[in-house]
Design a protein around this motif. Structure first.
Motif, PDB file in Angstrom:
ATOM      1  N   SER A  68      42.857  47.787  41.834  1.00 25.19           N
ATOM      2  CA  SER A  68      41.919  48.394  40.892  1.00 25.19           C
ATOM      3  C   SER A  68      40.868  47.398  40.428  1.00 25.19           C
ATOM      4  O   SER A  68      39.798  47.786  39.987  1.00 25.19           O
ATOM      5  N   HIS A  69      41.160  46.109  40.544  1.00 27.18           N
ATOM      6  CA  HIS A  69      40.199  45.104  40.097  1.00 27.18           C
ATOM      7  C   HIS A  69      38.977  45.041  40.993  1.00 27.18           C
ATOM      8  O   HIS A  69      38.010  44.381  40.668  1.00 27.18           O
ATOM      9  N   LEU A  70      39.007  45.712  42.137  1.00 24.47           N
ATOM     10  CA  LEU A  70      37.834  45.755  42.997  1.00 24.47           C
ATOM     11  C   LEU A  70      36.834  46.806  42.536  1.00 24.47           C
ATOM     12  O   LEU A  70      35.716  46.848  43.028  1.00 24.47           O
ATOM     13  N   GLU A  71      37.198  47.663  41.630  1.00 21.96           N
ATOM     14  CA  GLU A  71      36.316  48.734  41.195  1.00 21.96           C
ATOM     15  C   GLU A  71      35.080  48.173  40.511  1.00 21.96           C
ATOM     16  O   GLU A  71      35.144  47.210  39.763  1.00 21.96           O
ATOM     17  N   VAL A  72      33.962  48.833  40.779  1.00 15.00           N
ATOM     18  CA  VAL A  72      32.720  48.474  40.113  1.00 15.00           C
ATOM     19  C   VAL A  72      32.694  49.132  38.739  1.00 15.00           C
ATOM     20  O   VAL A  72      33.129  50.274  38.569  1.00 15.00           O
ATOM     21  N   ALA A  73      32.222  48.413  37.749  1.00 13.61           N
ATOM     22  CA  ALA A  73      32.032  48.927  36.388  1.00 13.61           C
ATOM     23  C   ALA A  73      33.341  49.287  35.706  1.00 13.61           C
ATOM     24  O   ALA A  73      33.349  50.099  34.780  1.00 13.61           O
ATOM     25  N   VAL A  74      34.455  48.671  36.120  1.00 13.60           N
ATOM     26  CA  VAL A  74      35.743  49.052  35.556  1.00 13.60           C
ATOM     27  C   VAL A  74      35.821  48.717  34.070  1.00 13.60           C
ATOM     28  O   VAL A  74      36.410  49.467  33.278  1.00 13.60           O
TER      29      VAL A  74
END
Length: 397
Positions: A33-39
């Motif tokens: 999930s840490h690859l998500e943009v704008a998390v």
């Protein structure tokens, strides 16, 4: 030659970020999930939406905020503490609340880069937009921009405070400092400096105190119940963060925690003692009549290294401090590029190997703050040396 050496920053930043992305993508520990943009920005957006369109007393309700964020993102978001900023931070994002969170993220990020560049220009940087681009392509810049953090804004405020102090506009400096009350661990070193030298800075102290109080009280007046659960959530989250460890953290308490056998007591004692020593250093520096620029570098390094909860991307506040150091060094000094390279390499170690180290061993040996303190010592020594005082500012490029 200096610019050729500094060119290593975006190169290392891109390489580090690519390696970090690969490490996360291939990790089997469930951290994709840490690859998500704008998390992280989506957390801010959900908080702003809740304060503007929802129920104010649900701002720190973990389940309620996760439901709002899931609706905004169009995908399930786990119910865990995500928004830990004060209500005023969400209130300042009101204008973005009606927009889609990705649109808001683009505006938030673009505006952050713009104000960061403006602050560098006000500090006398010869090529502010080039420096902005290099900072954005550094390791800490890329990570912070990807997840939508506000490190560019905090660094811009740091620069604005120094800009107004240089102009002896203490009331205006205090008004800028009020914004740092939204992240008080960044404001504390400034306040310490001004309290010790209160005869000089009483106006900025008064302005900062009154302004921060108004900014804190305003959401409670406009949105009753907006503080419900805030302090208990903050306390519980701080305790759990120390116990769990943060792979890309960069603060002294986490360093001690990792090296002292996961002892919360040792980390807490070291945190208190180190901050008392820092207070003593500031007291000595004021008594020794260190220059305003030198004091700015001291408190900036103190904020980055000793704060209780500051992550590596927050190190963007070091850029204004680096500008100040560069303005007090000889044109062909190797100190500045050497310090930059050291910070970049420690960022690589911290970011790329942090997650894997934590997954394998359950702790992260965070050497970043220790190295930062060493870099800060070198920078301050160069600024207070009599041989360097005669050099005029070179533009801060």
């Amino acid at each position: 030659m200096l610019w050729r050496l500094v060119a290593i920053i975006p190169i290392l930043g891109v390489v580090t970020f690519a390696a970090f992305t690969y490490r996360v993508a291939t990790d089997t520990g469930g951290v994709k999930s840490h690859l998500e943009v704008a998390v992280d920005y989506s957390d801010f957006h959900a908080a702003a939406w809740t304060l503007r369109f929802g129920e104010a007393d649900q701002l720190y309700d973990v389940a309620a905020l996760a439901a709002v964020e899931s609706d905004l993102r169009g995908e399930p978001v786990p119910a865990k503490p995500s928004y830990l900023n004060p209500p005023a931070f969400a209130m300042l994002l009101f204008a973005l609340a009606p927009l889609g969170y990705l649109v808001g993220y683009v505006i938030w990020t673009t505006l952050g880069l713009f104000v960061f560049g403006i602050s560098l220009r006000l500090l006398g940087v010869a090529r502010p937009w080039l420096v902005t681009a290099i900072a954005a392509l550094s390791t800490v810049g890329l990570v912070g921009l990807r997840i939508g953090q506000g490190q560019m804004y905090w660094a811009a405020v740091f620069g604005a405070v120094l800009w107004r102090l240089r102009g002896s506009a203490h009331v205006q400096a205090g008004l800028f400092a009020v914004l740092l009350s939204l992240k008080p661990q960044l404001l504390a070193p400034f306040v310490l400096w001004w309290l010790i030298d209160w005869r000089t800075y009483w106006r900025v102290l008064l302005t900062t105190g009154i302004g921060s109080a108004v900014l804190a009280v305003l959401p409670a007046v406009l949105f009753p119940g907006s503080y419900d659960g805030y302090f208990s959530l903050l306390r519980d989250t701080s305790a759990s963060a120390l116990q769990e460890g943060i792979p890309w953290g960069a603060t002294l308490p986490y360093t001690v925690f990792a090296m002292a056998g996961r002892s919360v007591t040792s980390a807490t004692v070291t945190f208190v003692v180190s901050n008392l020593l820092f207070a003593g250093l500031v007291f000595f520096a004021v008594r020794a009549r260190w220059s305003r620029d030198t004091m700015f570098v001291v408190v900036t390094v103190g904020a980055a290294a000793l704060a209780n909860h500051l992550l590596l991307y927050d190190w963007m506040i070091l850029v204004p401090a680096g500008v100040v150091v560069s303005q007090h060094l000889p044109d062909f000094s190797v100190y500045l590029p050497g310090m930059i390279a050291a910070l970049m390499y420690v960022s690589l170690l911290q970011m790329v190997f942090g997650i894997e180290t934590y997954r394998q061993f359950g702790f992260v040996p965070q050497i970043a703050p220790v190295l930062l303190i060493g870099v800060g010592v070198v920078a301050v020594r160069q600024m207070v040396e009599p041989t360097t005082r005669s050099f005029a500012p070179t533009g801060g490029g």
